[in-house]
Design a protein around this motif. Structure first.
Motif, PDB file in Angstrom:
ATOM      1  N   GLY A 102       0.800  -1.220   0.000  1.00 47.37           N
ATOM      2  CA  GLY A 102       0.000   0.000   0.000  1.00 47.37           C
ATOM      3  C   GLY A 102       0.825   1.259   0.000  1.00 47.37           C
ATOM      4  N   THR A 103       2.157   1.135  -0.056  1.00 50.28           N
ATOM      5  CA  THR A 103       3.016   2.306   0.035  1.00 50.28           C
ATOM      6  C   THR A 103       2.859   3.218  -1.160  1.00 50.28           C
ATOM      7  OG1 THR A 103       4.638   1.064   1.315  1.00 50.28           O
ATOM      8  CG2 THR A 103       5.398   3.079   0.265  1.00 50.28           C
TER       9      THR A 103
ATOM     10  N   SER B  97       0.396   3.850  -3.030  1.00 49.60           N
ATOM     11  CA  SER B  97      -0.844   4.619  -3.072  1.00 49.60           C
ATOM     12  C   SER B  97      -0.786   5.857  -2.202  1.00 49.60           C
ATOM     13  CB  SER B  97      -2.020   3.746  -2.621  1.00 49.60           C
ATOM     14  OG  SER B  97      -1.847   3.347  -1.285  1.00 49.60           O
ATOM     15  N   VAL B  98       0.127   5.894  -1.243  1.00 46.21           N
ATOM     16  CA  VAL B  98       0.223   7.063  -0.370  1.00 46.21           C
ATOM     17  C   VAL B  98       1.560   7.757  -0.533  1.00 46.21           C
ATOM     18  CG1 VAL B  98      -1.321   6.101   1.352  1.00 46.21           C
ATOM     19  CG2 VAL B  98       1.103   5.652   1.542  1.00 46.21           C
TER      20      VAL B  98
ATOM     21  N   SER C  43       5.413   7.351   5.282  1.00 47.20           N
ATOM     22  CA  SER C  43       4.376   6.745   4.442  1.00 47.20           C
ATOM     23  C   SER C  43       3.479   5.826   5.264  1.00 47.20           C
ATOM     24  CB  SER C  43       5.014   5.956   3.295  1.00 47.20           C
ATOM     25  OG  SER C  43       5.743   6.800   2.446  1.00 47.20           O
TER      26      SER C  43
ATOM     27  N   GLN D 152       1.254   7.903   7.768  1.00 42.73           N
ATOM     28  CA  GLN D 152       0.192   8.638   7.076  1.00 42.73           C
ATOM     29  C   GLN D 152      -0.837   7.686   6.481  1.00 42.73           C
ATOM     30  OE1 GLN D 152       1.534  11.757   4.416  1.00 42.73           O
ATOM     31  NE2 GLN D 152       3.343  12.134   5.664  1.00 42.73           N
ATOM     32  N   TYR D 153      -0.364   6.556   5.990  1.00 47.34           N
ATOM     33  CA  TYR D 153      -1.288   5.554   5.445  1.00 47.34           C
ATOM     34  C   TYR D 153      -2.230   5.038   6.528  1.00 47.34           C
ATOM     35  CZ  TYR D 153      -2.802   1.054   3.503  1.00 47.34           C
ATOM     36  OH  TYR D 153      -3.546  -0.017   3.074  1.00 47.34           O
ATOM     37  N   ARG D 154      -1.683   4.744   7.696  1.00 47.93           N
ATOM     38  CA  ARG D 154      -2.520   4.258   8.791  1.00 47.93           C
ATOM     39  C   ARG D 154      -3.471   5.346   9.285  1.00 47.93           C
ATOM     40  NH1 ARG D 154      -3.682  -0.603   9.102  1.00 47.93           N
ATOM     41  NH2 ARG D 154      -4.348  -0.193  11.246  1.00 47.93           N
TER      42      ARG D 154
ATOM     43  N   ASN E 272      -4.697   7.733   7.503  1.00 49.69           N
ATOM     44  CA  ASN E 272      -5.729   7.864   6.477  1.00 49.69           C
ATOM     45  C   ASN E 272      -6.792   6.780   6.627  1.00 49.69           C
ATOM     46  OD1 ASN E 272      -6.588   9.053   3.734  1.00 49.69           O
ATOM     47  ND2 ASN E 272      -6.392   6.871   3.288  1.00 49.69           N
TER      48      ASN E 272
END
Length: 340
Positions: free
Chosen positions: A22-23, A25-26, A228, A231-233, A235
């Motif tokens: 998923g990296t 994508s963010v 990353s 911020q992904y978590r 989000n």
């Protein structure tokens, strides 16, 4: 019991590479300019979210070495011998297995409408999609949601805790690491020997582009990965909502305030033409005069054109009458000659 211990070890590569899938994508949200060293100071600046940075950097280096000499070669071989259609089916299958965990966390977070949609997606892909090998739910409008116990604990008010990089398991936080244990317990694949190995290899193969992007674009791959991941978590926990949403609400409130009626105590604007003329700016008066001159010129041009058209019509009418008289004379002469 040997089976659970073996199964737990086989899941380890999956935990580590799960984030990297998923990296990408963010990556647009992650800042590679977040340096851990202050140019004006001799000591490195410690991030509040990463108090154990020295340990984490050591574990990050260990994991990168393990990936270089073990995980990447295995993933490259898997990619080479496996057709794209089969890899897509494997990815769909393991994503579908997570559907049970997603529905459970939907309910724990009070997202009852979303839980019904996710349950419908899981049921559709499990039955019509042949055990999840084919994703037939997405074309039917049932989107894939990402929910886990880490997000559920965040909704319940559990603090994120320090950022950690664990050997083999990779980036996580205290809260997400605890949630991962529950996630695996709720996944049926955990209790089937060998599924963890296949899932981990497949996830690592899918993460190849993201890992290459980090190596090529990031000034500090460790900081890039940390920012990353966090911020992904965040989000996911906020369901994609940011501070911009509240900013839009503030704008709406300001617009509503502008629409409020003026108080009766406010002075009423004068309608006296003479006073209004005195209050006008001289530049505005010059502009108004110019506009009036242009309007008069346009009117004069229109009148002149109409007059010219009328004159042309009159001249044509006179010429027509003259031609008619000539025709009458010729006709009379013709009748006379014919009579005699």
């Amino acid at each position: 019991m040997n089976t659970p211990r073996y199964q737990g070890k086989s899941q380890a590569p999956y935990f580590w590479v799960l984030f990297f899938s998923g990296t990408l994508s963010v990556s647009g949200c992650a800042s590679t300019e977040t340096s851990v060293v202050d140019a004006n100071a001799s000591a490195p600046v410690v991030s509040p979210a990463d108090p154990y940075e020295n340990f984490n950097r050591s574990m990050y280096g260990f994991n990168m070495g393990l990936d270089k000499y073990l995980l990447k070669p295995v993933a490259d071989g898997y990619t080479y011998i496996t057709p794209d259609v089969m890899k897509t089916g494997v990815t769909n299958f393991f994503n579908n297995l997570k559907g049970i965990n997603v529905v459970l966390n939907d309910l724990l977070q009070g997202k009852f409408g979303q839980s019904a949609s996710d349950l419908g997606r899981f049921t559709t892909n499990t039955t019509i999609g042949l055990g999840g090998l084919f994703d037939v739910a997405t074309p039917l409008g049932m989107q894939q949601n990402v929910e886990d116990f880490g997000q559920t604990m965040a909704v319940w008010g559990v603090d994120q805790g320090p950022y950690l990089v664990l050997p083999i398991l990779g980036p996580t936080t205290v809260r997400d690491g605890s949630g991962t244990i529950l996630d695996r317990a709720a996944n049926p694949g955990t209790y089937v020997m060998g599924t963890g190995i296949v899932e981990g290899i497949n996830e690592r193969a899918n993460a190849e582009s993201a890992l290459n992007f980090i190596d090529e674009a990031a000034l500090d791959p460790y900081v890039f990965t940390r920012e990353s991941f966090l911020q992904y978590r965040e989000n996911l926990v906020n369901d994609g909502k940011t501070d911009a949403d509240s900013f839009d609400l503030d704008i709406d409130e300001a617009l509503n305030e502008d629409d409020e009626p003026v108080s009766s105590s406010a002075p009423i604007a004068t309608t006296d033409p003479q006073k209004k003329k005195l209050e006008n700016n001289p530049a505005d008066e010059v502009s108004d005069s110019a506009d009036k001159s242009l309007e008069l010129a346009a009117d004069n041009t229109t009148i002149e054109a109409f007059d010219n058209m009328s004159k042309s019509f009159d001249e044509a009418l006179i010429e027509f009458e003259q031609a008619s008289e000539k025709m009458d004379k010729i006709s009379k002469r013709h009748h006379r000659h014919k009579h005699y």
